[in-house]
Motif scaffolding. Sequence first.
Motif, PDB file in Angstrom:
ATOM      1  N   MET A  99       0.820  -1.177   0.000  1.00 39.94           N
ATOM      2  CA  MET A  99       0.000   0.000   0.000  1.00 39.94           C
ATOM      3  C   MET A  99       0.875   1.256   0.000  1.00 39.94           C
ATOM      4  N   PHE A 100       1.304   1.710   1.192  1.00 40.86           N
ATOM      5  CA  PHE A 100       2.190   2.870   1.267  1.00 40.86           C
ATOM      6  C   PHE A 100       3.619   2.395   1.459  1.00 40.86           C
ATOM      7  N   SER A 101       4.535   2.949   0.694  1.00 42.01           N
ATOM      8  CA  SER A 101       5.929   2.532   0.825  1.00 42.01           C
ATOM      9  C   SER A 101       6.774   3.565   1.577  1.00 42.01           C
ATOM     10  N   ILE A 102       6.129   4.597   2.146  1.00 42.21           N
ATOM     11  CA  ILE A 102       6.915   5.618   2.858  1.00 42.21           C
ATOM     12  C   ILE A 102       7.468   5.090   4.171  1.00 42.21           C
ATOM     13  N   PHE A 103       6.862   4.047   4.714  1.00 39.86           N
ATOM     14  CA  PHE A 103       7.353   3.488   5.963  1.00 39.86           C
ATOM     15  C   PHE A 103       8.336   2.343   5.742  1.00 39.86           C
ATOM     16  N   GLN A 104       8.535   1.981   4.502  1.00 34.02           N
ATOM     17  CA  GLN A 104       9.482   0.941   4.155  1.00 34.02           C
ATOM     18  C   GLN A 104      10.890   1.543   4.109  1.00 34.02           C
ATOM     19  N   PRO A 105      11.914   0.809   4.551  1.00 33.29           N
ATOM     20  CA  PRO A 105      13.274   1.345   4.455  1.00 33.29           C
ATOM     21  C   PRO A 105      13.686   1.501   2.998  1.00 33.29           C
ATOM     22  N   SER A 106      14.289   2.645   2.703  1.00 32.97           N
ATOM     23  CA  SER A 106      14.705   2.920   1.333  1.00 32.97           C
ATOM     24  C   SER A 106      16.123   2.420   1.125  1.00 32.97           C
ATOM     25  N   ARG A 107      16.272   1.560   0.132  1.00 31.48           N
ATOM     26  CA  ARG A 107      17.587   1.008  -0.171  1.00 31.48           C
ATOM     27  C   ARG A 107      18.533   2.115  -0.656  1.00 31.48           C
ATOM     28  N   ASN A 108      18.062   3.025  -1.470  1.00 27.44           N
ATOM     29  CA  ASN A 108      18.888   4.111  -1.984  1.00 27.44           C
ATOM     30  C   ASN A 108      19.329   5.057  -0.867  1.00 27.44           C
ATOM     31  N   GLY A 109      18.425   5.376   0.014  1.00 26.31           N
ATOM     32  CA  GLY A 109      18.770   6.243   1.142  1.00 26.31           C
ATOM     33  C   GLY A 109      19.812   5.608   2.044  1.00 26.31           C
ATOM     34  N   HIS A 110      19.671   4.314   2.262  1.00 28.66           N
ATOM     35  CA  HIS A 110      20.631   3.579   3.089  1.00 28.66           C
ATOM     36  C   HIS A 110      22.006   3.575   2.422  1.00 28.66           C
ATOM     37  N   LEU A 111      22.058   3.333   1.121  1.00 32.38           N
ATOM     38  CA  LEU A 111      23.328   3.325   0.399  1.00 32.38           C
ATOM     39  C   LEU A 111      23.985   4.712   0.406  1.00 32.38           C
ATOM     40  N   ARG A 112      23.173   5.765   0.237  1.00 32.85           N
ATOM     41  CA  ARG A 112      23.732   7.126   0.302  1.00 32.85           C
ATOM     42  C   ARG A 112      24.329   7.399   1.681  1.00 32.85           C
ATOM     43  N   ARG A 113      23.650   6.961   2.723  1.00 32.82           N
ATOM     44  CA  ARG A 113      24.145   7.172   4.092  1.00 32.82           C
ATOM     45  C   ARG A 113      25.456   6.404   4.307  1.00 32.82           C
ATOM     46  N   VAL A 114      25.534   5.186   3.831  1.00 30.42           N
ATOM     47  CA  VAL A 114      26.752   4.392   3.957  1.00 30.42           C
ATOM     48  C   VAL A 114      27.896   5.036   3.185  1.00 30.42           C
ATOM     49  N   MET A 115      27.615   5.545   1.991  1.00 31.98           N
ATOM     50  CA  MET A 115      28.649   6.222   1.198  1.00 31.98           C
ATOM     51  C   MET A 115      29.141   7.485   1.908  1.00 31.98           C
ATOM     52  N   THR A 116      28.233   8.228   2.527  1.00 32.85           N
ATOM     53  CA  THR A 116      28.611   9.427   3.279  1.00 32.85           C
ATOM     54  C   THR A 116      29.500   9.052   4.456  1.00 32.85           C
ATOM     55  N   LEU A 117      29.134   8.000   5.182  1.00 32.75           N
ATOM     56  CA  LEU A 117      29.943   7.551   6.318  1.00 32.75           C
ATOM     57  C   LEU A 117      31.317   7.075   5.860  1.00 32.75           C
ATOM     58  N   LEU A 118      31.369   6.386   4.719  1.00 36.49           N
ATOM     59  CA  LEU A 118      32.642   5.918   4.183  1.00 36.49           C
ATOM     60  C   LEU A 118      33.539   7.100   3.818  1.00 36.49           C
ATOM     61  N   GLU A 119      32.962   8.112   3.186  1.00 33.54           N
ATOM     62  CA  GLU A 119      33.738   9.295   2.814  1.00 33.54           C
ATOM     63  C   GLU A 119      34.251  10.016   4.064  1.00 33.54           C
ATOM     64  N   GLU A 120      33.419  10.133   5.088  1.00 33.47           N
ATOM     65  CA  GLU A 120      33.850  10.753   6.345  1.00 33.47           C
ATOM     66  C   GLU A 120      34.986   9.968   6.988  1.00 33.47           C
ATOM     67  N   ALA A 121      34.903   8.646   6.921  1.00 35.30           N
ATOM     68  CA  ALA A 121      35.964   7.810   7.491  1.00 35.30           C
ATOM     69  C   ALA A 121      37.275   8.020   6.741  1.00 35.30           C
ATOM     70  N   HIS A 122      37.212   8.116   5.418  1.00 33.52           N
ATOM     71  CA  HIS A 122      38.425   8.366   4.631  1.00 33.52           C
ATOM     72  C   HIS A 122      39.023   9.733   4.960  1.00 33.52           C
ATOM     73  N   MET A 123      38.178  10.748   5.091  1.00 36.14           N
ATOM     74  CA  MET A 123      38.671  12.090   5.426  1.00 36.14           C
ATOM     75  C   MET A 123      39.302  12.102   6.822  1.00 36.14           C
ATOM     76  N   ALA A 124      38.699  11.429   7.771  1.00 36.41           N
ATOM     77  CA  ALA A 124      39.262  11.362   9.121  1.00 36.41           C
ATOM     78  C   ALA A 124      40.616  10.662   9.103  1.00 36.41           C
ATOM     79  N   ARG A 125      40.757   9.616   8.294  1.00 42.57           N
ATOM     80  CA  ARG A 125      42.047   8.916   8.184  1.00 42.57           C
ATOM     81  C   ARG A 125      43.112   9.849   7.631  1.00 42.57           C
ATOM     82  N   ILE A 126      42.765  10.604   6.586  1.00 40.91           N
ATOM     83  CA  ILE A 126      43.724  11.531   5.993  1.00 40.91           C
ATOM     84  C   ILE A 126      44.124  12.607   7.001  1.00 40.91           C
ATOM     85  N   GLU A 127      43.154  13.167   7.720  1.00 42.35           N
ATOM     86  CA  GLU A 127      43.452  14.201   8.717  1.00 42.35           C
ATOM     87  C   GLU A 127      44.349  13.655   9.833  1.00 42.35           C
ATOM     88  N   HIS A 128      44.065  12.457  10.305  1.00 40.61           N
ATOM     89  CA  HIS A 128      44.874  11.878  11.373  1.00 40.61           C
ATOM     90  C   HIS A 128      46.268  11.510  10.874  1.00 40.61           C
TER      91      HIS A 128
END
Length: 95
Positions: free
Chosen positions: A1-30
């Motif tokens: 019926m409504f898919s707004i309450f379903q977890p979005s695969r694309n949103g999850h992947l974007r969040r994981v990519m953002t976290l991965l990029e932040e982890a890489h930047m933190a490694r470079i800074e350290h």
Amino acid sequence: MFSIFQPSRNGHLRRVMTLLEEAHMARIEHQAAAEHHGALARMYAERAKRLERELYGSAALPSGESGAPQKAADDKQVVYALDANRRLDGQAKAS
């Protein structure tokens, strides 16, 4: 019926990519910070050796010898500027 309450695969992947990029930047800074601290450690080790030579080198001269102690090949005056307005005593006299 409504898919707004379903977890979005694309949103999850974007969040994981953002976290991965932040982890890489933190490694470079350290990594950059570690290189900076390593350089500071070498600088202070050299400073300690130079000060020990100045302090203990003149007292270790035999009593029959006179004159200033000879400088070693690696002895050189090192100037570490903190900012443009500060000068060392030797620089102030030379100016």
